[in-house]
Design an enzyme around this catalytic site. Sequence first.
Site, PDB file in Angstrom:
ATOM      1  N   HIS A   8     -12.646  -2.903   2.928  1.00 54.43           N
ATOM      2  CA  HIS A   8     -11.190  -2.948   3.106  1.00 54.43           C
ATOM      3  C   HIS A   8     -10.770  -2.576   4.523  1.00 54.43           C
ATOM      4  O   HIS A   8     -10.303  -3.436   5.260  1.00 54.43           O
ATOM      5  CB  HIS A   8     -10.544  -2.015   2.072  1.00 54.43           C
ATOM      6  CG  HIS A   8      -9.061  -2.101   2.006  1.00 54.43           C
ATOM      7  ND1 HIS A   8      -8.342  -1.760   0.874  1.00 54.43           N
ATOM      8  CD2 HIS A   8      -8.127  -2.459   2.917  1.00 54.43           C
ATOM      9  CE1 HIS A   8      -7.053  -1.932   1.088  1.00 54.43           C
ATOM     10  NE2 HIS A   8      -6.901  -2.352   2.337  1.00 54.43           N
ATOM     11  N   GLU A  66       0.819  -1.218   0.000  1.00 47.15           N
ATOM     12  CA  GLU A  66       0.000   0.000   0.000  1.00 47.15           C
ATOM     13  C   GLU A  66       0.851   1.264   0.000  1.00 47.15           C
ATOM     14  O   GLU A  66       0.359   2.342   0.359  1.00 47.15           O
ATOM     15  CB  GLU A  66      -0.927   0.010   1.220  1.00 47.15           C
ATOM     16  CG  GLU A  66      -1.969  -1.088   1.247  1.00 47.15           C
ATOM     17  CD  GLU A  66      -3.073  -0.913   0.198  1.00 47.15           C
ATOM     18  OE1 GLU A  66      -2.947  -0.026  -0.670  1.00 47.15           O
ATOM     19  OE2 GLU A  66      -4.042  -1.686   0.254  1.00 47.15           O
ATOM     20  N   HIS A 109      -7.032  -2.563   9.560  1.00 47.09           N
ATOM     21  CA  HIS A 109      -8.270  -3.282   9.272  1.00 47.09           C
ATOM     22  C   HIS A 109      -9.046  -3.546  10.567  1.00 47.09           C
ATOM     23  O   HIS A 109      -9.212  -4.700  10.978  1.00 47.09           O
ATOM     24  CB  HIS A 109      -7.954  -4.616   8.580  1.00 47.09           C
ATOM     25  CG  HIS A 109      -7.235  -4.476   7.280  1.00 47.09           C
ATOM     26  ND1 HIS A 109      -6.633  -5.548   6.649  1.00 47.09           N
ATOM     27  CD2 HIS A 109      -7.018  -3.399   6.477  1.00 47.09           C
ATOM     28  CE1 HIS A 109      -6.076  -5.146   5.514  1.00 47.09           C
ATOM     29  NE2 HIS A 109      -6.291  -3.844   5.396  1.00 47.09           N
ATOM     30  N   HIS A 168      -2.677   2.856   8.148  1.00 47.12           N
ATOM     31  CA  HIS A 168      -3.735   2.073   7.503  1.00 47.12           C
ATOM     32  C   HIS A 168      -3.912   0.770   8.281  1.00 47.12           C
ATOM     33  O   HIS A 168      -2.923   0.102   8.601  1.00 47.12           O
ATOM     34  CB  HIS A 168      -3.383   1.781   6.050  1.00 47.12           C
ATOM     35  CG  HIS A 168      -4.272   0.762   5.404  1.00 47.12           C
ATOM     36  ND1 HIS A 168      -5.648   0.855   5.423  1.00 47.12           N
ATOM     37  CD2 HIS A 168      -3.990  -0.382   4.733  1.00 47.12           C
ATOM     38  CE1 HIS A 168      -6.165  -0.179   4.785  1.00 47.12           C
ATOM     39  NE2 HIS A 168      -5.184  -0.956   4.358  1.00 47.12           N
TER      40      HIS A 168
END
Length: 223
Positions: free
Chosen positions: A157, A75, A96, A94
Site C-alpha cells: 500500500h 482513508e 505512496h 499518508h
Amino acid sequence: MTDQALREHLVAVARRMNASGLNQGTSGNLSVRCPGGLLITPSSLPYEHMGPSDLVAINWQGQPLQDAGRRPSSEWRLHADVLAARPELGAVLHCHPIHGTALACHDKGIPPFHYMTAVAGGDDIRCAPYATFGTEELSRLAVEAMADRQACLLARHGLVSAGASLDQALRIAVEVETLARMYLQALQLGEPPLLTPAQMQAVHAQFQGLDYGQPDEHPPSGL
C-alpha cells in the site's frame, strides 16, 4: 492558528508532498487536528486544484462538522484512529512513495541498517500487515505498527507518518522514503549489517540532546 490559516497551511503542505516526489496524482492524504475532530483532504481532487474551502472537517466518527460540499478522503478512518490513539500528535500524512512502497510490497519494514531509522522514534520502521484500504482493519493495524513510532509502512500500500505538526509529518515521511531508497540499494550487495540495540540507544540519546527532529511549531489549538 485560525481555521483559515490552518486550511491554507494544509493545502500548502499537500502540494509540497507531491512536489517532493513522495506521492503521485490524487493518491495520498493529509489531516490535522481541529476543534471537534480533524481537517482532512477531500477524495479524488488533484492537489493543484485544491483550495482551502475544499478541505473537509469531520468528527472522530467521520461525520462532517460543517458543510464542505466534498467527501473526505477514503482513508479518513486511518487518520482519525491514529490521532485518537496518539494525543501528542497533531497531524497525519499518508502517501505512496516508490521506494517505501516497494519494500511494503514484500511485507518488509526498514531495520536499523542506518542510524537515521531513529527519526521515526524507534530502532526500526515497521510494516503493518495488509488490509483493504479505507477499512477499520487497516487503521487498527497501522495504529499497532506505529506504537512508539511516528511512521510505518503499509503492506502492499504505502507509508504513514505523523507529527506534532504538518511540517514534521512531512519531514518524517521524506526521511523514511530516503531510508527506504538507501536500504533497497544496500540490499543489492546483500543484507546489510545492523546497528545493535545499544548503538541505537546512543543514537536516541544524541537525538534528544540535540532536539533533533523536533517540530518548528506547536500543535494547532483546539486539540
